[in-house]
Design a protein around this motif. Structure first.
Motif, PDB file in Angstrom:
ATOM      1  N   ALA A 163       0.789  -1.224   0.000  1.00 38.76           N
ATOM      2  CA  ALA A 163       0.000   0.000   0.000  1.00 38.76           C
ATOM      3  C   ALA A 163       0.824   1.279   0.000  1.00 38.76           C
ATOM      4  N   ASN A 166      -0.417   5.163   0.245  1.00 39.11           N
ATOM      5  CA  ASN A 166      -1.877   5.065   0.242  1.00 39.11           C
ATOM      6  C   ASN A 166      -2.405   4.598   1.592  1.00 39.11           C
ATOM      7  N   GLU A 170      -4.830   6.708   4.609  1.00 41.77           N
ATOM      8  CA  GLU A 170      -6.067   6.229   5.219  1.00 41.77           C
ATOM      9  C   GLU A 170      -6.117   6.528   6.719  1.00 41.77           C
TER      10      GLU A 170
END
Length: 251
Positions: A163, A166, A170
């Protein structure tokens, strides 16, 4: 910090979890703070009963026993840390795909901490970026709940997984642990230097601490010190010790 008595009742996964069918134990590796030569935390690392690495144990984890394994890891880490009189933070890895409901799945950990007298406010929960997480919303909910209850949270192996930034977008943990591969020979690698400088800049903006893991050379250490990193983990300081706390090389 929410006490165990205030936690919701266990969900069906807690009540009907499958037995493991195998046993394991832990080794401990320190995370050091070079500002005052102190130990910031010990990370609990899965080991076989004969001291073998985590690979053989993790190979036995599947969909039917993943929840039981994750719960057993947490409880065993807390029990051993209490037995060894760990005086600082205890960092525990967890599997987000094994957590059904964050508020209830933490119950066994809190009960174990209370039973053995380990302060629950000294727990850090690490999620590895290497584990593929299908539902990022679920992971965000877990980390948010842990922070709400007063636990420290960390993303392990940052820069090596699926990830990357990204995942950081979050949710914002308390700590990012830079993956050892991205800092290997960083003092001799301009591209890695640029990437790590960028990550550190983002972390500072978001008020996130950095731990550089896998440090093996004084060159790596000195370069990262120059960037303002002060928390380190790696063989340069100490290898993981099987069911005990290792001596730290501060030189």
């Amino acid at each position: 910090m929410i006490s165990a008595s205030q936690q919701p009742k266990p969900c069906s996964a807690c009540q009907n979890g499958q037995s493991l069918g195998f046993d394991f134990t832990m080794a401990f590796q320190p995370i050091v703070d070079i500002r005052d030569n102190s130990i910031y935390a010990y990370e609990a690392l899965v080991r076989g009963l004969d001291g073998s690495g985590a690979g053989g144990i993790l190979a036995q984890v599947n969909d039917s026993n993943r929840y039981s394994f994750d719960q057993s890891c947490r409880v065993k880490a807390v029990e051993l840390a209490a037995r060894l009189n760990v005086p600082c933070f205890l960092s525990i890895n967890f599997m987000p795909n094994a957590v059904y409901q964050a508020a209830t799945c933490i119950r066994a950990t809190l009960e174990a901490a209370r039973r053995v007298g380990f302060p629950a406010d000294r727990l850090i929960f690490e999620v590895t970026e290497n584990e593929r997480v299908v539902d990022h919303g679920h992971l965000k909910a877990i980390m948010t709940e842990y922070k709400r209850q007063g636990f420290m949270t960390a993303i392990d192996d940052f820069g090596a997984g699926y990830a990357g930034l990204n995942l950081l977008a979050e949710f914002q943990p308390d700590i990012i642990k830079l993956d050892m591969e991205i800092i290997r020979d960083i003092d001799q690698h301009p591209v890695r230097q640029a990437i790590v400088q960028g990550i550190i800049g983002v972390a500072r903006t978001l008020n996130i601490d950095i731990i550089a893991e896998g440090i093996e050379s004084t060159g790596e250490l000195e370069f990262l010190k120059g960037l303002g990193v002060h928390l380190f983990q790696g063989y340069l300081f100490a290898k993981p010790a099987f069911q005990e706390l290792p001596e730290v090389n501060w030189s």
